[in-house]
Design a protein around this motif. Structure first.
Motif, PDB file in Angstrom:
ATOM      1  N   PRO A 104       0.804  -1.222   0.000  1.00 53.49           N
ATOM      2  CA  PRO A 104       0.000   0.000   0.000  1.00 53.49           C
ATOM      3  C   PRO A 104       0.836   1.272   0.000  1.00 53.49           C
ATOM      4  CG  PRO A 104      -0.113  -1.104   2.128  1.00 53.49           C
ATOM      5  CD  PRO A 104       0.531  -2.061   1.188  1.00 53.49           C
ATOM      6  N   ILE A 105       2.023   1.248   0.601  1.00 55.15           N
ATOM      7  CA  ILE A 105       2.880   2.423   0.572  1.00 55.15           C
ATOM      8  C   ILE A 105       3.303   2.735  -0.857  1.00 55.15           C
ATOM      9  CG2 ILE A 105       5.131   3.324   1.279  1.00 55.15           C
ATOM     10  CD1 ILE A 105       4.813   1.807   3.888  1.00 55.15           C
ATOM     11  N   ARG A 106       3.681   1.709  -1.591  1.00 55.62           N
ATOM     12  CA  ARG A 106       4.066   1.927  -2.989  1.00 55.62           C
ATOM     13  C   ARG A 106       2.884   2.405  -3.817  1.00 55.62           C
ATOM     14  NH1 ARG A 106       5.796  -3.240  -5.186  1.00 55.62           N
ATOM     15  NH2 ARG A 106       5.002  -4.227  -3.312  1.00 55.62           N
ATOM     16  N   ILE A 107       1.696   1.852  -3.529  1.00 58.72           N
ATOM     17  CA  ILE A 107       0.507   2.289  -4.261  1.00 58.72           C
ATOM     18  C   ILE A 107       0.259   3.773  -4.031  1.00 58.72           C
ATOM     19  CG2 ILE A 107      -2.003   2.065  -4.397  1.00 58.72           C
ATOM     20  CD1 ILE A 107      -1.671  -0.892  -3.831  1.00 58.72           C
ATOM     21  N   MET A 108       0.321   4.197  -2.773  1.00 57.93           N
ATOM     22  CA  MET A 108       0.080   5.605  -2.480  1.00 57.93           C
ATOM     23  C   MET A 108       1.152   6.493  -3.111  1.00 57.93           C
ATOM     24  SD  MET A 108      -1.370   5.652   1.455  1.00 57.93           S
ATOM     25  CE  MET A 108      -0.019   4.663   2.132  1.00 57.93           C
ATOM     26  N   GLY A 109       2.419   6.079  -3.021  1.00 53.95           N
ATOM     27  CA  GLY A 109       3.488   6.865  -3.618  1.00 53.95           C
ATOM     28  C   GLY A 109       3.357   6.966  -5.114  1.00 53.95           C
ATOM     29  N   PHE A 110       3.058   5.857  -5.745  1.00 53.22           N
ATOM     30  CA  PHE A 110       2.881   5.869  -7.186  1.00 53.22           C
ATOM     31  C   PHE A 110       1.644   6.663  -7.569  1.00 53.22           C
ATOM     32  CE2 PHE A 110       2.675   3.668 -11.398  1.00 53.22           C
ATOM     33  CZ  PHE A 110       3.964   3.996 -11.791  1.00 53.22           C
ATOM     34  N   GLY A 111       0.587   6.596  -6.729  1.00 54.82           N
ATOM     35  CA  GLY A 111      -0.624   7.369  -6.990  1.00 54.82           C
ATOM     36  C   GLY A 111      -0.364   8.860  -6.948  1.00 54.82           C
ATOM     37  N   VAL A 112       0.458   9.308  -5.991  1.00 56.27           N
ATOM     38  CA  VAL A 112       0.821  10.722  -5.920  1.00 56.27           C
ATOM     39  C   VAL A 112       1.536  11.145  -7.194  1.00 56.27           C
ATOM     40  CG1 VAL A 112       2.298  12.385  -4.734  1.00 56.27           C
ATOM     41  CG2 VAL A 112       0.881  10.805  -3.420  1.00 56.27           C
ATOM     42  N   TYR A 113       2.447  10.307  -7.655  1.00 57.74           N
ATOM     43  CA  TYR A 113       3.162  10.655  -8.884  1.00 57.74           C
ATOM     44  C   TYR A 113       2.208  10.713 -10.080  1.00 57.74           C
ATOM     45  CZ  TYR A 113       5.903  10.322 -13.070  1.00 57.74           C
ATOM     46  OH  TYR A 113       6.412  10.548 -14.310  1.00 57.74           O
ATOM     47  N   ILE A 114       1.226   9.810 -10.119  1.00 62.03           N
ATOM     48  CA  ILE A 114       0.260   9.816 -11.216  1.00 62.03           C
ATOM     49  C   ILE A 114      -0.497  11.141 -11.248  1.00 62.03           C
ATOM     50  CG2 ILE A 114      -1.937   8.814 -11.972  1.00 62.03           C
ATOM     51  CD1 ILE A 114      -0.826   6.100 -11.175  1.00 62.03           C
ATOM     52  N   ILE A 115      -0.912  11.616 -10.075  1.00 62.49           N
ATOM     53  CA  ILE A 115      -1.628  12.890 -10.014  1.00 62.49           C
ATOM     54  C   ILE A 115      -0.741  14.027 -10.526  1.00 62.49           C
ATOM     55  CG2 ILE A 115      -2.693  14.561  -8.460  1.00 62.49           C
ATOM     56  CD1 ILE A 115      -3.483  12.233  -6.672  1.00 62.49           C
ATOM     57  N   ILE A 116       0.528  14.035 -10.084  1.00 64.08           N
ATOM     58  CA  ILE A 116       1.450  15.086 -10.514  1.00 64.08           C
ATOM     59  C   ILE A 116       1.674  15.025 -12.019  1.00 64.08           C
ATOM     60  CG2 ILE A 116       3.820  15.927 -10.326  1.00 64.08           C
ATOM     61  CD1 ILE A 116       3.809  14.978  -7.432  1.00 64.08           C
ATOM     62  N   ALA A 117       1.913  13.821 -12.544  1.00 62.32           N
ATOM     63  CA  ALA A 117       2.181  13.670 -13.974  1.00 62.32           C
ATOM     64  C   ALA A 117       0.984  14.104 -14.809  1.00 62.32           C
ATOM     65  CB  ALA A 117       2.551  12.221 -14.281  1.00 62.32           C
ATOM     66  N   MET A 118      -0.225  13.726 -14.347  1.00 63.43           N
ATOM     67  CA  MET A 118      -1.424  14.101 -15.087  1.00 63.43           C
ATOM     68  C   MET A 118      -1.607  15.615 -15.072  1.00 63.43           C
ATOM     69  SD  MET A 118      -5.278  12.631 -14.650  1.00 63.43           S
ATOM     70  CE  MET A 118      -5.327  13.066 -12.911  1.00 63.43           C
ATOM     71  N   SER A 119      -1.388  16.239 -13.927  1.00 62.45           N
ATOM     72  CA  SER A 119      -1.537  17.690 -13.819  1.00 62.45           C
ATOM     73  C   SER A 119      -0.519  18.408 -14.702  1.00 62.45           C
ATOM     74  CB  SER A 119      -1.368  18.127 -12.361  1.00 62.45           C
ATOM     75  OG  SER A 119      -2.330  17.508 -11.542  1.00 62.45           O
ATOM     76  N   LEU A 120       0.722  17.911 -14.711  1.00 60.02           N
ATOM     77  CA  LEU A 120       1.754  18.553 -15.518  1.00 60.02           C
ATOM     78  C   LEU A 120       1.527  18.344 -17.006  1.00 60.02           C
ATOM     79  CD1 LEU A 120       4.904  17.836 -13.364  1.00 60.02           C
ATOM     80  CD2 LEU A 120       3.788  20.025 -13.747  1.00 60.02           C
ATOM     81  N   SER A 121       0.920  17.223 -17.377  1.00 61.82           N
ATOM     82  CA  SER A 121       0.589  17.009 -18.780  1.00 61.82           C
ATOM     83  C   SER A 121      -0.404  18.061 -19.257  1.00 61.82           C
ATOM     84  CB  SER A 121       0.002  15.605 -18.970  1.00 61.82           C
ATOM     85  OG  SER A 121       0.964  14.616 -18.696  1.00 61.82           O
ATOM     86  N   LEU A 122      -1.378  18.359 -18.416  1.00 61.86           N
ATOM     87  CA  LEU A 122      -2.336  19.402 -18.766  1.00 61.86           C
ATOM     88  C   LEU A 122      -1.681  20.778 -18.728  1.00 61.86           C
ATOM     89  CD1 LEU A 122      -5.436  18.095 -16.772  1.00 61.86           C
ATOM     90  CD2 LEU A 122      -4.937  17.820 -19.204  1.00 61.86           C
ATOM     91  N   LEU A 123      -0.755  20.988 -17.787  1.00 59.54           N
ATOM     92  CA  LEU A 123      -0.064  22.271 -17.700  1.00 59.54           C
ATOM     93  C   LEU A 123       0.772  22.534 -18.934  1.00 59.54           C
ATOM     94  CD1 LEU A 123       0.816  24.789 -16.109  1.00 59.54           C
ATOM     95  CD2 LEU A 123       2.616  23.396 -15.055  1.00 59.54           C
ATOM     96  N   SER A 124       1.375  21.492 -19.489  1.00 56.80           N
ATOM     97  CA  SER A 124       2.206  21.675 -20.668  1.00 56.80           C
ATOM     98  C   SER A 124       1.394  22.124 -21.876  1.00 56.80           C
ATOM     99  CB  SER A 124       2.944  20.370 -20.997  1.00 56.80           C
ATOM    100  OG  SER A 124       2.029  19.357 -21.370  1.00 56.80           O
ATOM    101  N   VAL A 125       0.079  21.852 -21.852  1.00 56.03           N
ATOM    102  CA  VAL A 125      -0.792  22.319 -22.933  1.00 56.03           C
ATOM    103  C   VAL A 125      -1.165  23.779 -22.708  1.00 56.03           C
ATOM    104  CG1 VAL A 125      -3.020  21.994 -24.066  1.00 56.03           C
ATOM    105  CG2 VAL A 125      -1.686  20.017 -23.350  1.00 56.03           C
ATOM    106  N   LYS A 126      -1.485  24.124 -21.433  1.00 57.74           N
ATOM    107  CA  LYS A 126      -1.929  25.477 -21.132  1.00 57.74           C
ATOM    108  C   LYS A 126      -0.773  26.463 -21.029  1.00 57.74           C
ATOM    109  CE  LYS A 126      -6.268  24.364 -20.857  1.00 57.74           C
ATOM    110  NZ  LYS A 126      -7.242  24.880 -21.863  1.00 57.74           N
TER     111      LYS A 126
END
Length: 328
Positions: free
Chosen positions: A233-255
């Motif tokens: 579960p620790i790895r899941i949460m850590g990887f989940g945080v990175y997923i949120i960051i990566a998704m947000s930055l993908s949208l930021l790179s468009v805007k």
């Protein structure tokens, strides 16, 4: 040059203008973040997983590592050719790198989704007291391993087609860190598709955490003990945080395409993978080969394994190399 100084200018031969305001130090950081994991860190991690008898991981994890090795190598093409600065590289080299890198959003996001799905399948089966053997899901396993490369191929072919049809839109200085193709429909489509895949992975992470919470709550109510590796579960949460960051930055790179932050943080993805998955006790035990587990620690591991087998009604058996349960 104007790209290094962070100013916009029209390049020679009517090439697209520079839209990313980066510095030379940021360029060096971008290359280091891509090269050290792909040329060393991830190779060591994959070598440990494949060669060590003390470490087992699911093939989707090895696949994720291979994906980021490919990403790092593709980002380093201009380094190999000595074209990171100075005059523009050849159109063929530039289009090659652009095609490889534009396929990366689909490749990396799909590989991340497959790993998260494997985590979900493992936790769900364990919570239900059922085994989760790859032998029982042959087509699912190979589909999960092949899906990232199919997405990669689509991105490469689409970019190569657009770049070949519009060679004047292919350049290095436009995106500063790497070669790119000036095509908003192409880049927006690839970015949105990657964001959708990452959002699906995020949903799987949340679902997995819900299953964990319910199973632990039931164990507490029934006053029974559910033995499970807490690093999961620790790895899941850590990887989940990175997923949120990566998704947000993908949208930021468009805007906000002028900011170098999305490229730099996304370039750190391989390092994040090493920090999250390469710091587990069994892997560190292999790296620290001079430290051997004591007989008491080995006995504790055996006792926990037998207790877990009783909990899920699986008779204990001697693990075999080709039929053991992989860790995610």
């Amino acid at each position: 040059m104007s790209a290094v100084n962070g100013t916009n200018s029209t390049l020679n031969n009517d090439l697209p203008v520079n839209i990313v305001r980066g510095t030379h130090s940021q360029l060096v950081l971008f290359l280091v973040l891509n090269m050290w994991p792909s040329h060393f860190g991830l190779l060591v991690l994959v070598g440990i997983v494949i060669l060590s008898k003390r470490v087992t991981r699911h093939p989707t994890f090895v696949n994720l590592c291979v994906v980021f090795i490919i990403t790092g190598l593709s980002s380093s093409l201009l380094v190999y050719a000595g074209k990171t600065t100075g005059p523009e590289p050849s159109r063929i080299l530039c289009l090659l790198q652009a095609s490889l890198l534009y396929g990366m959003p689909g490749l990396t996001s799909t590989a991340a989704l497959m790993l998260v799905l494997q985590m979900f399948f493992t936790v769900r089966a364990s919570s239900q007291g059922l085994p989760n053997n790859d032998e029982d899901h042959f087509f699912r396993l190979w589909g999960m391993l092949a899906a990232p490369y199919l997405a990669y191929l689509v991105g490469i072919l689409a970019t190569a087609a657009v770049g070949a049809a519009n060679p004047e839109h292919v350049s290095r200085n436009r995106r500063f860190f790497y070669c790119s193709v000036e095509s908003l429909p192409l880049t927006n489509t690839l970015t949105v598709a990657s964001a959708i895949i990452l959002f699906t992975a995020l949903v799987a992470v949340v679902w997995t955490m819900v299953i964990l919470y319910r199973r632990l709550s039931r164990s507490k109510q029934e006053r029974s003990q559910w033995t499970m590796d807490l690093s999961l579960p620790i790895r899941i949460m850590g990887f989940g945080v990175y997923i949120i960051i990566a998704m947000s930055l993908s949208l930021l790179s468009v805007k906000s395409p002028s900011s170098p932050v999305p490229d730099l943080v996304i370039a750190s993805a391989a390092t994040v993978v090493i920090l999250i998955f390469g710091t587990q006790r069994d892997i560190l035990g292999v790296l620290c080969f001079w430290k051997r587990p004591s007989p008491q620690e080995n006995q504790i591991r055996v006792d926990l394994k037998m207790e877990f087998d009783r909990e899920v009604d699986i008779p204990p058996k001697v693990p075999e190399k080709d039929h053991r349960n992989y860790q995610v």
